[in-house]
Write a protein that holds these residues in place. Structure first.
Motif, short mmCIF file in Angstrom:
data_model
loop_
_atom_site.label_atom_id
_atom_site.label_comp_id
_atom_site.label_asym_id
_atom_site.label_seq_id
_atom_site.Cartn_x
_atom_site.Cartn_y
_atom_site.Cartn_z
N UNK A 22 -4.30 -9.54 1.63
CA UNK A 22 -3.25 -10.46 1.16
C UNK A 22 -1.96 -10.21 1.94
N UNK A 23 -1.62 -8.93 2.11
CA UNK A 23 -0.39 -8.61 2.86
C UNK A 23 -0.44 -9.17 4.27
N UNK A 51 2.72 -14.16 -4.88
CA UNK A 51 1.83 -13.08 -5.34
C UNK A 51 0.48 -13.59 -5.78
N UNK A 52 -0.53 -12.75 -5.52
CA UNK A 52 -1.88 -12.99 -6.01
C UNK A 52 -2.43 -11.62 -6.40
N UNK A 53 -3.24 -11.59 -7.45
CA UNK A 53 -3.69 -10.32 -8.03
C UNK A 53 -5.11 -9.97 -7.54
N UNK A 54 -5.25 -8.86 -6.81
CA UNK A 54 -6.57 -8.47 -6.29
C UNK A 54 -7.64 -8.35 -7.38
N UNK A 77 -12.29 0.81 -7.22
CA UNK A 77 -10.83 0.74 -7.15
C UNK A 77 -10.37 0.71 -5.70
N UNK A 78 -11.02 1.51 -4.85
CA UNK A 78 -10.55 1.57 -3.47
C UNK A 78 -10.74 0.25 -2.75
N UNK A 79 -11.82 -0.48 -3.09
CA UNK A 79 -12.00 -1.74 -2.38
C UNK A 79 -11.02 -2.80 -2.86
N UNK A 80 -10.42 -2.61 -4.03
CA UNK A 80 -9.32 -3.51 -4.42
C UNK A 80 -8.14 -3.34 -3.48
N UNK A 81 -7.95 -2.09 -2.99
CA UNK A 81 -6.87 -1.87 -2.02
C UNK A 81 -7.08 -2.71 -0.76
N UNK A 82 -8.32 -2.90 -0.39
CA UNK A 82 -8.59 -3.69 0.81
C UNK A 82 -8.19 -5.15 0.59
#
Ligand code: BES
Ligand code: ZN
Length: 398
Positions: free
Chosen positions: A40-41, A373-376, A30-35
């Motif tokens: 993207x940001x 938008x794009x979904x991680x 889950x944490x690497x999805x934050x990356x």
């Protein structure tokens, strides 16, 4: 971050093949999805990443910093090409200004004249019937007569400008194929309906032919000059489109693969390339293939990620038939489609490199300002799939 501590973390995502057993990848967490969200940001922070713009230059800097932090070296492969840009073109009717798009190859000019509405689709007889001499001809888009032919017919009949009106929803963009000594503007159907024969209007087409300086970002582990696999995607976007799905999503996917394999043997067999100028005609991938011919010839596979962050259709692969069919045998749920090479795998296929093109279909915001938008999770799913397919792409590498 978990994936930055590979000794502790590697090994939970073992797939069945030999390569993967010797080269485990960092687990999806889950944490690497934050990356991926952070990537993207950062990519979206400065507006559309048009080739040659300051925005894409900032994106390049961000990408290089990420690769370097992962222990990769980076270099820029620079190239130049000519591009026709519209600096803002319109037609003024009284106090009203109707924005349009200069057709590629149009002359830049400002002319004030009367309108002549052409009925039909702009054949020579349609144009003759409208008496366009000294006037600005208004012609509908129509399937059987190309833009260039309509405009040439009007020019031959003495028109001083042409407005082409869309025959379907949305803005009209197009090309004349070559240059024409006449200002030619495309407008929407709704705006075209405001134009009347006999109106006095000012048509303003502002164009420039510029030289674009493009640069691909190439990342690799120190000393690697003969990669077996290349993970790529384009980082540029079109004018006015932020390019979240097309193609910050694919850019983030390439970076995600680079992170996940950074401390595995695979990293020493791979190149990671973010292409520039894709939207201007696959300029970056064509330049890469042309200027890195030895490295390209040695590749056993190219994986291209383009539009993988919005789930219009389930994840699909195109590209080299044998490879996509083999991919589907490994992952039966994977869709296979025939593609026409409209992305960066095209030049690699032309150079004989087996290539897989990952994407999820064309969303409504394709090339539009709404592509924000794009979904991680979908991006991660694409990189999971790519990593599972490594043994298919590199069959004897054990
Ligand atoms: N991302 C698109 C290509 C694409 C379209 C991928 C649909 C997956 C589904 C790409 O950036 C693009 O717009 N390509 C151009 C052609 C290119 C040679 C300028 C296109 O498809 O019109
Ligand atoms: Zn694209």
């Amino acid at each position: 971050m978990r994936f930055l501590l590979p000794g502790v973390l590697l090994g939970t995502l073992l797939v069945t093949s030999g390569l993967s057993q010797t080269a485990p990848v960092a687990p999806a967490s889950a944490s690497s999805l934050d990356v991926i969200s952070t990537d993207l940001k950062a990519l979206l922070a400065n507006g559309p990443r048009v080739a040659g713009s300051e925005s894409i230059e900032k994106a390049r800097g961000y990408l290089e910093a990420q690769f370097k932090a992962l222990g990769y070296e980076t270099r820029r492969d620079e190239f130049t090409y000519g591009r026709f840009d519209d600096l803002g073109s319109d037609v003024r009717v009284g106090s009203r200004t109707i924005a349009g798009n200069a057709l590629q190859g149009s002359k830049g000019a400002e002319v004030t004249a009367l309108l002549a509405l052409v009925s039909g689709v702009g054949t020579p007889s349609d144009v003759a019937a409208a008496n366009v001499r000294g006037k600005i001809a208004v012609i509908s888009r129509g399937q059987n007569v190309p833009f260039a032919q309509k405009a040439r017919n009007a020019l031959d009949a003495g028109a001083v400008g042409v407005i082409i009106v869309n025959n379907t929803m949305g803005e009209l963009r197009g090309t004349l194929g070559g240059t024409l000594d006449l200002p030619v503007l495309g407008v929407s159907q709704a705006d075209g309906a405001l134009l009347r024969s006999g109106d006095s209007v000012t048509l303003r087409v502002r164009t420039v032919d510029r030289t674009v300086r493009g640069a691909n970002v190439v990342a690799y582990k120190k000393g690697v000059t003969a990669p077996e696999i290349l993970f790529g995607g384009h980082m540029d976007s079109v004018v006015r489109a932020p390019g979240a799905n097309d193609n910050a999503s694919g850019t983030a996917a390439v970076l995600d693969v680079a992170r996940r394999v950074a401390n595995t043997p695979l990293s020493a067999r791979a190149y990671f390339v973010l292409f520039d100028g894709e939207e201007d005609g696959l300029r970056g991938s064509r330049a890469f293939v042309a200027n890195n011919s030895a490295a390209t010839r040695g590749l056993r596979a190219m994986f291209n990620f383009d539009m993988v962050g919005v789930d219009v259709t389930p994840l699909a692969v195109g590209g080299t038939d044998s490879l996509s069919q083999a991919a589907q045998r490994v992952i039966p749920s994977l869709q296979v489609f025939r593609d026409s090479g409209g992305s960066d795998h095209g030049p690699f296929i032309d150079a004989g490199v087996p290539s897989l093109f990952f994407h999820r279909g064309i969303d409504v915001n394709y090339h539009q300002p709404g592509d924000v938008t794009a979904d991680p999770t979908l991006i991660r799913d694409a990189t999971d799939t790519a990593l599972k397919l490594l043994d298919t792409a590199l069959p004897s590498a054990r």
